[in-house]
Scaffold this motif. Sequence first.
Motif, PDB file in Angstrom:
ATOM      1  N   ASP A 152      31.118 -14.043 -44.572  1.00  9.29           N
ATOM      2  CA  ASP A 152      31.352 -13.706 -43.167  1.00  9.29           C
ATOM      3  C   ASP A 152      31.721 -14.954 -42.379  1.00  9.29           C
ATOM      4  O   ASP A 152      32.620 -14.943 -41.543  1.00  9.29           O
ATOM      5  CB  ASP A 152      30.086 -13.099 -42.546  1.00  9.29           C
ATOM      6  CG  ASP A 152      29.816 -11.704 -43.070  1.00  9.29           C
ATOM      7  OD1 ASP A 152      30.759 -11.098 -43.618  1.00  9.29           O
ATOM      8  OD2 ASP A 152      28.669 -11.235 -42.941  1.00  9.29           O
ATOM      9  N   ILE A 153      31.000 -16.024 -42.661  1.00  4.82           N
ATOM     10  CA  ILE A 153      31.252 -17.274 -41.930  1.00  4.82           C
ATOM     11  C   ILE A 153      32.663 -17.780 -42.237  1.00  4.82           C
ATOM     12  O   ILE A 153      33.415 -18.142 -41.338  1.00  4.82           O
ATOM     13  CB  ILE A 153      30.213 -18.353 -42.309  1.00  4.82           C
ATOM     14  CG1 ILE A 153      28.824 -17.887 -41.871  1.00  4.82           C
ATOM     15  CG2 ILE A 153      30.561 -19.685 -41.641  1.00  4.82           C
ATOM     16  CD1 ILE A 153      27.700 -18.787 -42.365  1.00  4.82           C
ATOM     17  N   ASP A 154      33.022 -17.758 -43.523  1.00  3.75           N
ATOM     18  CA  ASP A 154      34.369 -18.209 -43.890  1.00  3.75           C
ATOM     19  C   ASP A 154      35.430 -17.398 -43.150  1.00  3.75           C
ATOM     20  O   ASP A 154      36.440 -17.922 -42.700  1.00  3.75           O
ATOM     21  CB  ASP A 154      34.583 -18.067 -45.399  1.00  3.75           C
ATOM     22  CG  ASP A 154      33.674 -19.016 -46.193  1.00  3.75           C
ATOM     23  OD1 ASP A 154      33.085 -19.907 -45.542  1.00  3.75           O
ATOM     24  OD2 ASP A 154      33.576 -18.862 -47.419  1.00  3.75           O
ATOM     25  N   ASN A 155      35.154 -16.096 -43.028  1.00  2.00           N
ATOM     26  CA  ASN A 155      36.145 -15.232 -42.386  1.00  2.00           C
ATOM     27  C   ASN A 155      36.249 -15.445 -40.881  1.00  2.00           C
ATOM     28  O   ASN A 155      37.196 -14.967 -40.255  1.00  2.00           O
ATOM     29  CB  ASN A 155      35.846 -13.769 -42.697  1.00  2.00           C
ATOM     30  CG  ASN A 155      36.455 -13.367 -44.028  1.00  2.00           C
ATOM     31  OD1 ASN A 155      37.664 -13.417 -44.196  1.00  2.00           O
ATOM     32  ND2 ASN A 155      35.603 -13.019 -44.979  1.00  2.00           N
ATOM     33  N   LEU A 156      35.278 -16.173 -40.322  1.00  2.00           N
ATOM     34  CA  LEU A 156      35.370 -16.488 -38.885  1.00  2.00           C
ATOM     35  C   LEU A 156      36.619 -17.306 -38.583  1.00  2.00           C
ATOM     36  O   LEU A 156      37.140 -17.291 -37.473  1.00  2.00           O
ATOM     37  CB  LEU A 156      34.133 -17.262 -38.429  1.00  2.00           C
ATOM     38  CG  LEU A 156      32.821 -16.485 -38.396  1.00  2.00           C
ATOM     39  CD1 LEU A 156      31.671 -17.422 -38.073  1.00  2.00           C
ATOM     40  CD2 LEU A 156      32.899 -15.361 -37.383  1.00  2.00           C
ATOM     41  N   LEU A 157      37.095 -18.012 -39.601  1.00  2.00           N
ATOM     42  CA  LEU A 157      38.298 -18.829 -39.409  1.00  2.00           C
ATOM     43  C   LEU A 157      39.481 -17.994 -38.942  1.00  2.00           C
ATOM     44  O   LEU A 157      40.398 -18.494 -38.305  1.00  2.00           O
ATOM     45  CB  LEU A 157      38.698 -19.510 -40.729  1.00  2.00           C
ATOM     46  CG  LEU A 157      37.785 -20.596 -41.280  1.00  2.00           C
ATOM     47  CD1 LEU A 157      38.381 -21.167 -42.544  1.00  2.00           C
ATOM     48  CD2 LEU A 157      37.604 -21.695 -40.248  1.00  2.00           C
ATOM     49  N   PHE A 158      39.441 -16.696 -39.312  1.00  2.00           N
ATOM     50  CA  PHE A 158      40.574 -15.852 -38.969  1.00  2.00           C
ATOM     51  C   PHE A 158      40.479 -15.278 -37.552  1.00  2.00           C
ATOM     52  O   PHE A 158      41.369 -14.565 -37.119  1.00  2.00           O
ATOM     53  CB  PHE A 158      40.680 -14.691 -39.959  1.00  2.00           C
ATOM     54  CG  PHE A 158      41.104 -15.127 -41.336  1.00  2.00           C
ATOM     55  CD1 PHE A 158      42.341 -15.722 -41.542  1.00  2.00           C
ATOM     56  CD2 PHE A 158      40.271 -14.941 -42.429  1.00  2.00           C
ATOM     57  CE1 PHE A 158      42.729 -16.119 -42.803  1.00  2.00           C
ATOM     58  CE2 PHE A 158      40.659 -15.335 -43.698  1.00  2.00           C
ATOM     59  CZ  PHE A 158      41.887 -15.928 -43.885  1.00  2.00           C
ATOM     60  N   LEU A 159      39.396 -15.555 -36.845  1.00  2.00           N
ATOM     61  CA  LEU A 159      39.259 -15.004 -35.501  1.00  2.00           C
ATOM     62  C   LEU A 159      40.189 -15.700 -34.525  1.00  2.00           C
ATOM     63  O   LEU A 159      40.344 -16.914 -34.561  1.00  2.00           O
ATOM     64  CB  LEU A 159      37.813 -15.154 -35.002  1.00  2.00           C
ATOM     65  CG  LEU A 159      36.765 -14.283 -35.667  1.00  2.00           C
ATOM     66  CD1 LEU A 159      35.435 -14.453 -34.948  1.00  2.00           C
ATOM     67  CD2 LEU A 159      37.175 -12.822 -35.643  1.00  2.00           C
ATOM     68  N   PRO A 160      40.802 -14.892 -33.629  1.00  2.00           N
ATOM     69  CA  PRO A 160      41.638 -15.525 -32.611  1.00  2.00           C
ATOM     70  C   PRO A 160      40.761 -16.429 -31.745  1.00  2.00           C
ATOM     71  O   PRO A 160      39.618 -16.101 -31.464  1.00  2.00           O
ATOM     72  CB  PRO A 160      42.156 -14.341 -31.790  1.00  2.00           C
ATOM     73  CG  PRO A 160      41.842 -13.116 -32.567  1.00  2.00           C
ATOM     74  CD  PRO A 160      40.719 -13.442 -33.487  1.00  2.00           C
ATOM     75  N   GLY A 161      41.305 -17.544 -31.377  1.00  2.00           N
ATOM     76  CA  GLY A 161      40.551 -18.433 -30.510  1.00  2.00           C
ATOM     77  C   GLY A 161      39.612 -19.335 -31.264  1.00  2.00           C
ATOM     78  O   GLY A 161      38.945 -20.179 -30.678  1.00  2.00           O
ATOM     79  N   PHE A 162      39.562 -19.180 -32.585  1.00  2.00           N
ATOM     80  CA  PHE A 162      38.721 -20.088 -33.336  1.00  2.00           C
ATOM     81  C   PHE A 162      39.530 -21.322 -33.699  1.00  2.00           C
ATOM     82  O   PHE A 162      40.567 -21.266 -34.299  1.00  2.00           O
ATOM     83  CB  PHE A 162      38.199 -19.438 -34.617  1.00  2.00           C
ATOM     84  CG  PHE A 162      37.293 -20.354 -35.392  1.00  2.00           C
ATOM     85  CD1 PHE A 162      35.924 -20.329 -35.164  1.00  2.00           C
ATOM     86  CD2 PHE A 162      37.804 -21.250 -36.308  1.00  2.00           C
ATOM     87  CE1 PHE A 162      35.101 -21.195 -35.844  1.00  2.00           C
ATOM     88  CE2 PHE A 162      36.983 -22.109 -36.995  1.00  2.00           C
ATOM     89  CZ  PHE A 162      35.625 -22.093 -36.762  1.00  2.00           C
ATOM     90  N   SER A 163      39.050 -22.464 -33.319  1.00  2.00           N
ATOM     91  CA  SER A 163      39.722 -23.693 -33.703  1.00  2.00           C
ATOM     92  C   SER A 163      38.690 -24.786 -33.678  1.00  2.00           C
ATOM     93  O   SER A 163      37.992 -24.972 -32.697  1.00  2.00           O
ATOM     94  CB  SER A 163      40.848 -24.013 -32.726  1.00  2.00           C
ATOM     95  OG  SER A 163      41.191 -25.371 -32.836  1.00  2.00           O
ATOM     96  N   THR A 164      38.551 -25.497 -34.767  1.00  2.00           N
ATOM     97  CA  THR A 164      37.571 -26.579 -34.790  1.00  2.00           C
ATOM     98  C   THR A 164      38.177 -27.745 -34.035  1.00  2.00           C
ATOM     99  O   THR A 164      38.771 -28.641 -34.608  1.00  2.00           O
ATOM    100  CB  THR A 164      37.227 -26.970 -36.227  1.00  2.00           C
ATOM    101  OG1 THR A 164      38.448 -27.078 -36.944  1.00  2.00           O
ATOM    102  CG2 THR A 164      36.350 -25.932 -36.871  1.00  2.00           C
ATOM    103  N   ALA A 165      38.012 -27.689 -32.734  1.00  2.00           N
ATOM    104  CA  ALA A 165      38.796 -28.537 -31.842  1.00  2.00           C
ATOM    105  C   ALA A 165      38.548 -30.022 -32.046  1.00  2.00           C
ATOM    106  O   ALA A 165      39.424 -30.833 -31.801  1.00  2.00           O
ATOM    107  CB  ALA A 165      38.496 -28.172 -30.394  1.00  2.00           C
ATOM    108  N   ASP A 166      37.366 -30.388 -32.510  1.00  2.00           N
ATOM    109  CA  ASP A 166      37.101 -31.820 -32.626  1.00  2.00           C
ATOM    110  C   ASP A 166      37.849 -32.445 -33.803  1.00  2.00           C
ATOM    111  O   ASP A 166      37.894 -33.648 -33.950  1.00  2.00           O
ATOM    112  CB  ASP A 166      35.590 -32.091 -32.763  1.00  2.00           C
ATOM    113  CG  ASP A 166      35.005 -31.378 -33.959  1.00  2.00           C
ATOM    114  OD1 ASP A 166      35.520 -30.296 -34.299  1.00  2.00           O
ATOM    115  OD2 ASP A 166      34.063 -31.907 -34.562  1.00  2.00           O
ATOM    116  N   THR A 167      38.419 -31.626 -34.645  1.00  5.75           N
ATOM    117  CA  THR A 167      39.210 -32.203 -35.728  1.00  5.75           C
ATOM    118  C   THR A 167      40.701 -32.041 -35.480  1.00  5.75           C
ATOM    119  O   THR A 167      41.500 -32.240 -36.360  1.00  5.75           O
ATOM    120  CB  THR A 167      38.873 -31.528 -37.072  1.00  5.75           C
ATOM    121  OG1 THR A 167      39.154 -30.146 -36.936  1.00  5.75           O
ATOM    122  CG2 THR A 167      37.429 -31.747 -37.459  1.00  5.75           C
TER     123      THR A 167
END
Lengths: 121, 740
Positions: free
Chosen positions: B530-545
């Motif tokens: 489930d956590i891995d699939n969070l990557l596919f959510l709109p608006g998800f971006s690991t902004a600090d990288t």
Amino acid sequence: MSLEVLAVDDSRTMRDLIAHTLRGAGMTPHLAEDGQHGLEVLEGLQPDAIITDINMPRLDGFGFIEALRADPRWRGLPILVLTTESAPELKQRARAAGATGWIVKPFDAEKLVKALQMVAG
Amino acid sequence: MMEMRASFFVECEELLEALQDGLATLEAGEEDNETVNVVFRAVHSIKGGAGAFALHDLVRFAHRFETMLDELRSGVLSVEPGLVRLSFSCADVLADLVRAARDGTEPPFERIDQTMEALDEMIAGEGEEEVTSADFQPVGLSFDFDLGGDAGGAGDSAPPVGHVITFRPAAALYASGNEPRFILKALAALGPVRVKVLTDDLPTLDSLEPEASLIAWRVHLDADVSEAAVREVFEFVEGLCDLVIERPGDAGDAAAPGTTPALPGTHPVTKATWGLPPAPVPTASAAPAPQPTRPAASGPAASGRPAEPAPPARASAAEKSADKSADKGGDKGASAAVEAKGTIRVDIDRIDRLVNLVGELVINQAMLAESVQDAGLTGHPNVESGLNEFMQLTRDIQESVMLIRAQPIKSLFQRMGRIVREASSMVGKEVHLRTEGEATEVDKTVIERLADPLTHMIRNAVDHGIERPDGRIASGKSRTGEIRLTAMHRSGRVLIEVSDDGAGINRPKVLAKAIERGLIDADAQLTDSDIDNLLFLPGFSTADTVSDLSGRGVGMDVVRSSIQALGGRVTIQSEPGKGTNFSISLPLTLAVLDGMVVRVAGQTLVVPLSVIEETMSLTSEGLASLGSESQVLRVRQGVVPLYDLGVELNYRDPLDTYVGRIALLVTLEDGRSVAIAVDKIEDQRQVVIKGLHSSYGRIPGIAAATILGNGQIALILDIGDLVSRARGVTRLRDTLSLAG
């Protein structure tokens, strides 16, 4: 009487261009992809002139011209080299192999037709 | 002409591919002369064609690249990592230039200049060779080029009109296939001529040597043309003859110094530099050298208008393999070539027409089967077997036709090689791309539309997946990371995997991010997957990288939706410390689709099978009401909102109860699940996609239409679009239901 010309070039674009140009000038083009293929295609032909590239796979232009000149049937056949190369030593080599003339690309239709008329009538 | 231009760009793509292949071989340290030659020829052919279409930027760059490769070929340079890297760079720039020329866009000049500089450094001692387009002017036989007014003898205030040409061929002239008759004809073409045969050297018959050249000619040309124009005629025979060109006043003045015709081979006037043209009139080096003006449509080179963008090069499946043999026109030489290779090139419109017709055939076959059934003939053995054969044949034809549109995925994979090189150098990592299954054939359109999502995934893998060299060493891995790109056919679909041997998904960080962005509740219990699939959510971006690389505002949600738009699915698997694997599953074709035929409110509709996770009958235990209009469905541990397809499409008002109806459990692009209520599942089958866009424009919630076996037209639904619209209306309900 329409001139029959064999054009040998490994670039499809170039073959298309040459064929188009020759037809436009009322000549009949025959096409081959490299020297080896040129020799094969030539078996069924009696062309009035040949146009050939230098840099080609299998049999390059020099080898092709030498093979032609070694064959009594093609000894007097006009052979024009059409290439982007313009180094004098390469031209010298082509001449030694028996080329009739040397035309430097870029492709210029009018130039090609004039040259053909000059060597083949 | 435009067609030829398009054909040139198609050939360029093939040559670029050969170039990449060759460079990869060199990189692998398996070089031999032939590989270097192949690489050289690819660049050389691009240059040659580009010259014909007056693509000066392309010619200039290709020439410089070719010079380096020539030095490699001649052994001045040798294959070493720096040179291979530069060659890859050059190949990329060359590809940019080709595509810019094709699309009429601006090439990346800055990068071109940088690469040119690097090339100059590599090409030892060749820096002074300034290449201008003048180098590619028709210097060999420049009829127009030398016709400038000053070419015939500047300074003569009133030169007598015409020329007297004395032409004495050497034996070698005949041996090279030149023919004086044609040369004299060419002179005659310049103006009125009087020709005199000079037989002075002719011996008596008993001393005649048959192979010697004994006859000469003197030609009085009565035309106001330049001497250069006259020399042009003798272009090919310079050094193979004695040639004297005089003004009429001097003619016959055989005693004039330096002009006396002498024996072949001893005459001082002509230089023995056969083939070398008279030096061209220098042109201003800054300006592009003048193109000879010609009557319109006199030839391809004249009518090529470089500023005009070419139409997109049409390619077909057959074309990749058609490679060498593809000359149009019915001349013998060309057809011989075609026969030799067994391939033809076909305009893609024709193939698409065929694809459409086969679609009609599939529909027709289904209709016939239905009619046979209606007529009560199903049991008849002849009818039955005939129908079965027809069905099998139809299927075979359909598959064969689809195969025509298929192309090896190699071209796409090669582009990814470039992405990896660029991306890794940008972030200072060392990454090697390994590709497998390049020969896997995929529908042409799928390949085209896969480029963007795949690029993004590769960039992500370089940026987020692969660790820095020191980090890798610290965790006991090799310095250089590896990204593997594989393609294979599996159960009627194409499977493409992008995997890296990097650090794997940082789940605590992803989780924290998702909570911070309000994408999930802080106390949500999620599995690793489930956590891995969070990557596919709109608006998800690991902004600090965010870096130059992947901080481009495109997220994995876009990747997922573009793949879904192709009827595909993407899944993710990750193992901390070991790496991440993205797996894309695609249909083989876009012309047919596996669909579920359902009935709702008396209407027949098709739902793409690719979005359906499972189906279930609705029971009173599974359903719960939220307020007066909203329904949710309990699925294992959670609840999902239930949408009535009939209501969403305005076929009917909400029902009092949905017990006994069917729910399709669908995963949306944002990773959320919803249930779609329908009345009945009728069938699961392949349907032929009939686009509606051209007739009706975009219809909300509807992807396309199809014709069923009974001749009925059914709409193919775009569930994602439908639900997001429904959500807009019922957001409140939605929120409520999720909170519950």
